[in-house]
Write a protein that holds these residues in place. Structure first.
Motif, short mmCIF file in Angstrom:
data_model
loop_
_atom_site.label_atom_id
_atom_site.label_comp_id
_atom_site.label_asym_id
_atom_site.label_seq_id
_atom_site.Cartn_x
_atom_site.Cartn_y
_atom_site.Cartn_z
N TRP A 50 29.55 53.16 -56.74
CA TRP A 50 30.39 52.46 -55.76
C TRP A 50 30.17 50.96 -55.81
N ARG A 56 33.39 53.08 -45.40
CA ARG A 56 31.95 53.29 -45.33
C ARG A 56 31.65 54.70 -45.83
N ALA A 62 24.60 55.34 -55.53
CA ALA A 62 25.24 54.15 -54.96
C ALA A 62 25.78 53.24 -56.05
N ILE A 118 27.96 50.92 -48.31
CA ILE A 118 27.23 52.11 -48.73
C ILE A 118 25.98 52.19 -47.87
N ARG A 169 28.16 57.39 -47.18
CA ARG A 169 26.71 57.62 -47.30
C ARG A 169 26.50 58.48 -48.54
N VAL A 170 25.75 57.97 -49.48
CA VAL A 170 25.55 58.71 -50.73
C VAL A 170 24.49 59.79 -50.52
N GLN A 222 34.44 61.58 -51.80
CA GLN A 222 34.23 60.23 -51.29
C GLN A 222 35.14 59.23 -51.98
N ASP A 271 21.70 49.09 -45.84
CA ASP A 271 23.12 49.36 -46.08
C ASP A 271 23.63 48.24 -46.99
#
Length: 444
Positions: free
Chosen positions: A250, A20, A247, A264, A22-23, A435, A302
């Motif tokens: 990813w 998991r 995002a 994300i 978080r951008v 990340q 999400d």
């Protein structure tokens, strides 16, 4: 704001991507949150602001024109604004670094203030045309002297009161639309922008949220956005959603690397920005929206993305405005799809931080992908899910999205791919490589 020394980086394949993340905050919303807060009377608070070089250039310029902008230890930004019409004469040139958004939107803000500002930028920004903003702002009364080709450095002398105009966008551009609307904030009367093709609507949403009188109408000519000038903006508390453009890397990475399963968090899903999600789902991507919600007037969710077999498609042209920044990483997804993907309708890519059509064609071809270049996009023959050959060196051309897109391509390549310069990533996504290490299980 000099560009940092080039950072050569070789990116190996990843076994899988799991976890998991978080951008960073949405770049478009971050710029606008700072600008409108700087024109409000009182103190605004912004959480989740993207702290990349582009947004920091906007903050520095606003400070130079009188706004008090501070960040606390918890990452919350406070902005004490000067009021609409209250921007002060900057003492020195405004250095925009690599940020076209900062440049074009701030030109709009200053155009209806009685001040003069000189805009400078790095080599990449100085090669980008500003004529599309110069034209409407000049009609409103601003006096703009640009370098040959309508480029930076340029000097803008604002006019107060400026002249309200009705302006039909000749090309789909949220930046041009926003520049005219921001100039209209301090202009008596009603300023109108007509966009035949809808573009991202963050400016309209946020202007209304700060208290400006904004009207959006659907007409036979397209969307008409009207703003009544001499507004008084009210300070706000804003939580910036995660940037869908960040995002995007990813989403594609998890889709193409076998065994991947990535969540994300907190991704903004404004319909004018969600074109890539639509295109990837057309290709067969496995993208699930978890906990959909509204934050500060923007739809957020999400996103859970799992590896899937992608199929080549012809991307609908009408998706282009809603995913224009995501085309480079869409090209990467196409390289791993079964069959041919035709992704066109994106002329705007020629005048981004680099010529992203030419840059991505060269980068993909250098790594064994079969590509045909068109004037408005690429056709790409995919591997059907197999790894691409890789092994090439990518010329990133001072463009953060080229660097990150080809990093994603490297994650499923038979030989490592080298970026000639990874430093441009700092402009929009400073934690990108950290990340990546986290998701690939290589974090320290």
């Amino acid at each position: 704001m000099p560009h940092p020394e080039p950072t050569r980086l070789t990116v190996p394949a990843a076994a899988r991507l799991v976890g998991r993340i978080r951008v960073p905050g949405d770049k478009s919303i971050s710029h606008r949150a700072l600008m409108l807060s700087a024109l409000a009377v009182g103190e605004s608070r912004v959480k989740g602001l993207l702290e990349g070089e582009d947004v920091l250039a906007t903050a520095a310029a606003l400070r130079a024109m009188g706004a008090r902008i501070e960040r606390d230890a918890a990452g919350v930004w406070t902005i004490n604004g000067v009021g609409v019409g209250g921007l002060l004469q900057p003492a020195a040139a405004l250095d925009m670094g690599n940020s076209g958004t900062s440049t074009r939107l701030l030109m709009g803000l200053i155009a209806s203030h009685p001040i003069t500002a000189t805009f400078t930028g790095d080599a990449s920004l100085s090669a980008r045309p500003m004529e599309r903003v110069i034209t409407p702002l000049s009609r409103m009364g601003a006096d703009i002297t640009a370098s040959p080709g309508g480029r930076l450095p340029l000097m803008l002398r604002g006019l107060c009161p400026a002249v309200p105009i009705e302006y039909e966008l000749p090309v789909a551009s949220a930046q041009v639309k926003s520049a005219v609307l921001l100039a209209g904030l301090n202009t008596p009367g009603v300023t109108r922008v007509i966009e035949p093709v809808p573009t991202r609507d963050h400016s309209e949403r946020m202007l209304a949220g700060f208290g400006a009188e904004v009207l959006v109408e659907e007409t036979s000519r397209g969307r008409v956005i009207s703003i009544t000038g001499e507004a008084e903006l009210r300070p706000q508390s804003i939580t910036v959603p995660g940037d869908p453009s960040s995002a995007a890397f990813w989403m594609v990475a998890a889709s193409i690397v076998p065994g991947s399963d990535v969540v994300i968090e907190n991704v903004g899903l404004n319909p004018t920005r969600a074109g890539l999600v639509t295109a990837l789902r057309m290709m067969g991507a496995d993208i699930t929206e978890l906990d959909p919600r509204t934050v500060g007037g923007e739809p957020v969710a999400d996103l859970r993305v799992r590896h899937a077999a992608l199929q080549g498609i012809t991307v609908p042209h009408d998706l282009a405005p809603a995913m224009i920044d995501e085309y480079p990483v869409l090209f990467v997804a196409a390289a791993f799809a079964a069959g041919r993907t035709v992704a066109r309708g994106a002329d705007e890519l020629r005048v981004k931080e680099s010529d992203r059509i030419a840059a991505m064609r060269a980068a993909l071809e250098a790594n064994g992908v079969s590509v045909t270049e068109h004037d408005d996009g690429l056709s790409i023959d995919g591997t059907g899910g197999d790894a691409i050959p890789g092994g090439g060196t990518v010329t990133t051309r001072l463009d953060h999205r080229i660097a990150m897109s080809m990093t994603v391509a490297a994650l499923h390549a038979r030989a490592a791919i080298t970026l000639d310069d990874a430093s441009p990533v700092q402009t929009s996504y400073p934690t990108f490589f950290d990340q990546l290490a986290q998701l690939s299980g290589e974090a320290a």
